[in-house]
Scaffold this motif. Structure first.
Motif, PDB file in Angstrom:
ATOM      1  N   PRO A 205       0.845  -1.201   0.000  1.00 13.32           N
ATOM      2  CA  PRO A 205       0.000   0.000   0.000  1.00 13.32           C
ATOM      3  C   PRO A 205       0.879   1.249   0.000  1.00 13.32           C
ATOM      4  CG  PRO A 205      -0.610  -1.514   1.792  1.00 13.32           C
ATOM      5  CD  PRO A 205       0.694  -1.993   1.238  1.00 13.32           C
ATOM      6  N   VAL A 206       0.507   2.209  -0.824  1.00 11.17           N
ATOM      7  CA  VAL A 206       1.284   3.437  -0.943  1.00 11.17           C
ATOM      8  C   VAL A 206       0.410   4.621  -0.561  1.00 11.17           C
ATOM      9  CG1 VAL A 206       2.521   4.963  -2.546  1.00 11.17           C
ATOM     10  CG2 VAL A 206       2.734   2.477  -2.772  1.00 11.17           C
ATOM     11  N   VAL A 207       0.950   5.489   0.270  1.00  4.73           N
ATOM     12  CA  VAL A 207       0.276   6.740   0.603  1.00  4.73           C
ATOM     13  C   VAL A 207       1.177   7.885   0.154  1.00  4.73           C
ATOM     14  CG1 VAL A 207      -0.516   8.261   2.458  1.00  4.73           C
ATOM     15  CG2 VAL A 207      -1.017   5.805   2.564  1.00  4.73           C
ATOM     16  N   VAL A 208       0.663   8.724  -0.730  1.00  4.99           N
ATOM     17  CA  VAL A 208       1.410   9.877  -1.228  1.00  4.99           C
ATOM     18  C   VAL A 208       0.767  11.129  -0.664  1.00  4.99           C
ATOM     19  CG1 VAL A 208       2.281  11.053  -3.268  1.00  4.99           C
ATOM     20  CG2 VAL A 208       1.716   8.633  -3.379  1.00  4.99           C
ATOM     21  N   PHE A 209       1.588  12.012  -0.130  1.00  8.28           N
ATOM     22  CA  PHE A 209       1.018  13.257   0.376  1.00  8.28           C
ATOM     23  C   PHE A 209       1.820  14.442  -0.127  1.00  8.28           C
ATOM     24  CE2 PHE A 209       4.058  13.753   3.963  1.00  8.28           C
ATOM     25  CZ  PHE A 209       4.528  12.449   4.064  1.00  8.28           C
ATOM     26  N   ALA A 210       1.098  15.507  -0.452  1.00  7.07           N
ATOM     27  CA  ALA A 210       1.701  16.746  -0.966  1.00  7.07           C
ATOM     28  C   ALA A 210       0.711  17.865  -0.695  1.00  7.07           C
ATOM     29  CB  ALA A 210       1.974  16.628  -2.464  1.00  7.07           C
ATOM     30  N   HIS A 211       1.166  19.108  -0.811  1.00  4.62           N
ATOM     31  CA  HIS A 211       0.284  20.217  -0.444  1.00  4.62           C
ATOM     32  C   HIS A 211      -0.824  20.445  -1.483  1.00  4.62           C
ATOM     33  CE1 HIS A 211      -1.134  23.887   1.323  1.00  4.62           C
ATOM     34  NE2 HIS A 211      -0.873  24.562   0.220  1.00  4.62           N
ATOM     35  N   ILE A 212      -0.430  20.825  -2.682  1.00  5.04           N
ATOM     36  CA  ILE A 212      -1.420  21.099  -3.738  1.00  5.04           C
ATOM     37  C   ILE A 212      -1.934  19.757  -4.262  1.00  5.04           C
ATOM     38  CG2 ILE A 212      -1.742  22.120  -6.042  1.00  5.04           C
ATOM     39  CD1 ILE A 212       0.425  24.144  -5.366  1.00  5.04           C
ATOM     40  N   PRO A 213      -3.229  19.656  -4.556  1.00  2.00           N
ATOM     41  CA  PRO A 213      -3.730  18.387  -5.086  1.00  2.00           C
ATOM     42  C   PRO A 213      -2.894  17.897  -6.275  1.00  2.00           C
ATOM     43  CG  PRO A 213      -5.567  19.833  -4.591  1.00  2.00           C
ATOM     44  CD  PRO A 213      -4.311  20.634  -4.370  1.00  2.00           C
ATOM     45  N   LEU A 214      -2.575  16.610  -6.265  1.00  2.00           N
ATOM     46  CA  LEU A 214      -1.806  16.028  -7.366  1.00  2.00           C
ATOM     47  C   LEU A 214      -2.686  15.819  -8.587  1.00  2.00           C
ATOM     48  CD1 LEU A 214       0.494  13.357  -5.679  1.00  2.00           C
ATOM     49  CD2 LEU A 214       1.178  15.507  -6.734  1.00  2.00           C
ATOM     50  N   TRP A 215      -3.976  15.811  -8.380  1.00  2.00           N
ATOM     51  CA  TRP A 215      -4.915  15.669  -9.492  1.00  2.00           C
ATOM     52  C   TRP A 215      -5.523  17.038  -9.764  1.00  2.00           C
ATOM     53  CZ3 TRP A 215     -10.326  15.485  -7.604  1.00  2.00           C
ATOM     54  CH2 TRP A 215     -10.402  15.544  -6.205  1.00  2.00           C
ATOM     55  N   THR A 216      -6.097  17.194 -10.944  1.00  2.00           N
ATOM     56  CA  THR A 216      -6.607  18.504 -11.325  1.00  2.00           C
ATOM     57  C   THR A 216      -8.008  18.690 -10.752  1.00  2.00           C
ATOM     58  OG1 THR A 216      -5.303  18.414 -13.321  1.00  2.00           O
ATOM     59  CG2 THR A 216      -7.065  20.026 -13.262  1.00  2.00           C
ATOM     60  N   VAL A 217      -8.091  19.524  -9.744  1.00  2.00           N
ATOM     61  CA  VAL A 217      -9.380  19.801  -9.111  1.00  2.00           C
ATOM     62  C   VAL A 217     -10.073  20.962  -9.831  1.00  2.00           C
ATOM     63  CG1 VAL A 217     -10.515  20.554  -6.995  1.00  2.00           C
ATOM     64  CG2 VAL A 217      -8.603  18.960  -6.870  1.00  2.00           C
ATOM     65  N   TYR A 218      -9.320  22.049 -10.036  1.00  2.00           N
ATOM     66  CA  TYR A 218      -9.905  23.232 -10.675  1.00  2.00           C
ATOM     67  C   TYR A 218      -8.766  24.129 -11.170  1.00  2.00           C
ATOM     68  CZ  TYR A 218     -13.372  26.925 -11.453  1.00  2.00           C
ATOM     69  OH  TYR A 218     -14.200  27.866 -12.025  1.00  2.00           O
ATOM     70  N   PRO A 219      -8.341  23.911 -12.403  1.00  2.00           N
ATOM     71  CA  PRO A 219      -7.163  24.630 -12.904  1.00  2.00           C
ATOM     72  C   PRO A 219      -7.352  26.140 -12.948  1.00  2.00           C
ATOM     73  CG  PRO A 219      -8.220  23.346 -14.665  1.00  2.00           C
ATOM     74  CD  PRO A 219      -8.870  22.937 -13.375  1.00  2.00           C
ATOM     75  N   GLU A 220      -8.598  26.591 -13.091  1.00  2.00           N
ATOM     76  CA  GLU A 220      -8.828  28.043 -13.139  1.00  2.00           C
ATOM     77  C   GLU A 220      -8.340  28.721 -11.862  1.00  2.00           C
ATOM     78  OE1 GLU A 220     -10.878  25.677 -13.904  1.00  2.00           O
ATOM     79  OE2 GLU A 220     -11.859  26.085 -15.830  1.00  2.00           O
ATOM     80  N   TRP A 221      -8.318  27.991 -10.783  1.00  2.00           N
ATOM     81  CA  TRP A 221      -7.809  28.535  -9.520  1.00  2.00           C
ATOM     82  C   TRP A 221      -6.443  27.955  -9.169  1.00  2.00           C
ATOM     83  CZ3 TRP A 221     -12.641  28.519  -5.756  1.00  2.00           C
ATOM     84  CH2 TRP A 221     -13.510  29.554  -6.148  1.00  2.00           C
ATOM     85  N   GLY A 222      -5.841  27.279 -10.109  1.00  2.00           N
ATOM     86  CA  GLY A 222      -4.524  26.711  -9.852  1.00  2.00           C
ATOM     87  C   GLY A 222      -4.567  25.463  -8.987  1.00  2.00           C
ATOM     88  N   TRP A 223      -5.707  24.829  -8.871  1.00  3.00           N
ATOM     89  CA  TRP A 223      -5.862  23.676  -7.985  1.00  3.00           C
ATOM     90  C   TRP A 223      -5.551  22.378  -8.723  1.00  3.00           C
ATOM     91  CZ3 TRP A 223     -10.898  24.987  -4.744  1.00  3.00           C
ATOM     92  CH2 TRP A 223     -10.605  26.093  -3.939  1.00  3.00           C
ATOM     93  N   GLY A 224      -4.286  22.129  -8.869  1.00  5.73           N
ATOM     94  CA  GLY A 224      -3.837  20.924  -9.543  1.00  5.73           C
ATOM     95  C   GLY A 224      -2.322  20.970  -9.647  1.00  5.73           C
ATOM     96  N   THR A 225      -1.741  19.898 -10.166  1.00  2.00           N
ATOM     97  CA  THR A 225      -0.288  19.832 -10.308  1.00  2.00           C
ATOM     98  C   THR A 225       0.042  19.505 -11.762  1.00  2.00           C
ATOM     99  OG1 THR A 225      -0.028  19.093  -8.031  1.00  2.00           O
ATOM    100  CG2 THR A 225       1.802  18.650  -9.522  1.00  2.00           C
ATOM    101  N   GLN A 226       0.835  20.413 -12.342  1.00  2.00           N
ATOM    102  CA  GLN A 226       1.191  20.330 -13.755  1.00  2.00           C
ATOM    103  C   GLN A 226       1.631  18.917 -14.171  1.00  2.00           C
ATOM    104  OE1 GLN A 226       1.137  23.739 -14.797  1.00  2.00           O
ATOM    105  NE2 GLN A 226       0.889  22.972 -16.865  1.00  2.00           N
ATOM    106  N   ASP A 227       2.595  18.392 -13.419  1.00  6.38           N
ATOM    107  CA  ASP A 227       3.154  17.089 -13.774  1.00  6.38           C
ATOM    108  C   ASP A 227       2.704  16.002 -12.773  1.00  6.38           C
ATOM    109  OD1 ASP A 227       4.566  18.247 -11.731  1.00  6.38           O
ATOM    110  OD2 ASP A 227       6.534  18.101 -12.689  1.00  6.38           O
ATOM    111  N   GLY A 228       1.550  16.235 -12.142  1.00  5.88           N
ATOM    112  CA  GLY A 228       1.026  15.244 -11.194  1.00  5.88           C
ATOM    113  C   GLY A 228       0.739  13.900 -11.859  1.00  5.88           C
ATOM    114  N   ALA A 229       0.290  13.945 -13.114  1.00  9.10           N
ATOM    115  CA  ALA A 229      -0.049  12.702 -13.808  1.00  9.10           C
ATOM    116  C   ALA A 229       1.191  11.823 -13.990  1.00  9.10           C
ATOM    117  CB  ALA A 229      -0.679  13.020 -15.170  1.00  9.10           C
TER     118      ALA A 229
END
Lengths: 317, 127
Positions: A205-229
């Protein structure tokens, strides 16, 4: 503590559980359970109710304490962090440790970090951190954070460790952000991640944690990670991946294949739902409602065929 | 806009003069409030409200002082994409000033919230 009349129970006699219920919204945490390698968040209220069923392994997530913030959305961010810590201390099942997913401070001032550390220490639990963008605002852009929290980490503060049969990976996606872009991990960190998980069995089991969401929640507000994928692609072969983030000060969850995504509440102030306001700035809620919007999360690993259990708990319900 | 004090000249401005040519200025985006620079030398204010630089694009004459004021409850920064200028962290009501001497285009962004972008176009009034 806050006014317990917000809870559903008898407001005149706030039991311990009632008091904890109250904190479920306003700045406590998520109790995470890993079940059969899959995570489930469970509100602290439910976790507290399940007194007879001890979880084999659990840890706690706390996020966005923004110590130093004193604007109208919450004039006392230090106070709500203190309430969150009181909730954690009251948990019948002691989590193994706490993960803080960033924005410990509001402006990276020494005094803010000092205050946060002093309060968080009162949990008596080991703490693991990743930085938020608010933690890297010193003149040397993160030197202060690394000096305080970065021991044993690589690069801008990323690292991994193993506990309870789970491989934990703390990533940093708030450094070297590009104009017009989102959160950023960068090639060096992705290379490290690839090497870090290379030797792991896919059943881990893997748990990854980071501040900004690693998935794209709402790019208009910057809520995602460019290279998260790209990071998620490196984890695709694992049977259970849990991604824990903060930054957006509200709970948003989704499951995609073997990957469960979860963002935690802040302990300081809420932010609006994606696109529901002119900007993602701090949301001022009516007096008395703040603590319903703040919280913590706990996660428990349950061996077997169950997913990780994640319990989101507001500071007040 | 603040039309009061004369612009405080800052050090080292001239070394950027050659960085960008003026030939592409005719392509300034339509949202620019003025295709022609406003009164030469008159200070310009850019507000930061709701995670947005306003106006997003300004066109000014060489020598113009531009001041950014953060009106949000969240800190922001003003960072040149080509690293020509970089503010410290601007908390609520903090301001940052830079004087643009050399014609050219100066795209910038907030390094904390990189989806926030803006541009200063410096252009001779004569065109």
């Amino acid at each position: 503590m806050h006014d317990p009349t917000d809870s559903d129970g008898d407001p005149s006699r706030p039991s311990r559980r009632g008091a904890l219920e109250c904190m479920a919204w306003a700045g406590t945490g998520l109790l995470w359970t890993l079940g059969g390698g899959l995570p489930r968040a469970v509100g602290l209220e439910r976790a507290l109710a399940a007194e007879a069923a001890p979880a084999p392994f659990s840890f706690l997530q706390i996020s966005d304490s923004h110590v130093g913030f004193s604007k109208p959305a919450n004039p006392d961010a230090l106070g709500t962090l203190r309430e969150a810590v009181e909730r954690i201390r009251a948990l019948p099942q002691k989590p193994a440790f706490i993960i803080h997913t960033g924005d410990i401070s509001h402006l990276s001032k020494d005094g803010e970090f000092d205050d946060a550390d002093q309060i968080l220490r009162e949990t008596g639990l080991p703490l693991f951190f990743v930085p938020g963008e608010h933690d890297l605002l010193d003149d040397e852009q993160g030197r202060a954070y690394l000096a305080r929290y970065g021991k044993g980490s690589r690069g801008a503060g990323w690292y991994s460790f193993d506990q309870g049969g789970i491989h934990f990976i703390g990533l940093v996606n708030v450094v070297d952000l590009k104009a017009g872009g989102l959160g950023n991990l960068g090639a060096e960190q992705l290379d490290w991640l690839e090497a870090d998980v290379a030797g792991l069995a896919s059943s881990t089991p893997v748990v990854v944690f980071a501040h900004i969401p690693l998935w794209t929640v709402y790019p208009e507000w910057g809520w995602g990670t460019q290279d998260g994928a790209r990071a998620l692609a490196l984890l695709r072969r694992f049977g259970s991946v849990t991604v824990l983030n903060g930054h957006i000060h509200q709970i948003i969850q989704k499951v995609e294949g073997n990957v469960a995504f979860h963002t935690a509440r802040s302990t300081a102030f809420p932010q609006p739902a994606p696109g529901s306001a002119p900007s993602p700035g701090p949301m001022k809620v009516p007096a008395g409602e703040l603590r319903r919007h703040l919280g913590i999360a706990s996660v428990t690993l349950v061996r077997g065929s169950e997913p990780l259990a994640i319990i989101d708990t507001p500071l007040a319900g | 806009m603040d039309a009061s004090s004369p612009s405080p000249r800052r050090r080292g401005r001239c070394r950027f003069a050659v960085a960008v040519t003026a030939q592409i200025l005719a392509l300034a985006p339509m949202e620019a409030p003025a295709a022609e620079p406003a009164d030469a030398g008159k200070p310009v204010v850019i507000r930061i409200d709701n995670f947005t630089f306003g106006p997003e694009t300004v066109t000014v004459a060489p020598g113009t002082t531009v001041t950014w004021i953060n009106g949000d409850d969240i800190p922001h920064t003003v960072v040149s994409q080509s690293r020509i200028f970089r503010s410290k962290t601007l908390d609520t009501d903090d301001r940052y000033t830079f004087t643009f001497d050399a014609p050219g285009e100066y795209p910038y962004f907030c390094s904390l919230h990189p989806h926030m972008t803006g541009k200063v176009v410096v252009k001779d009034p004569a065109g």
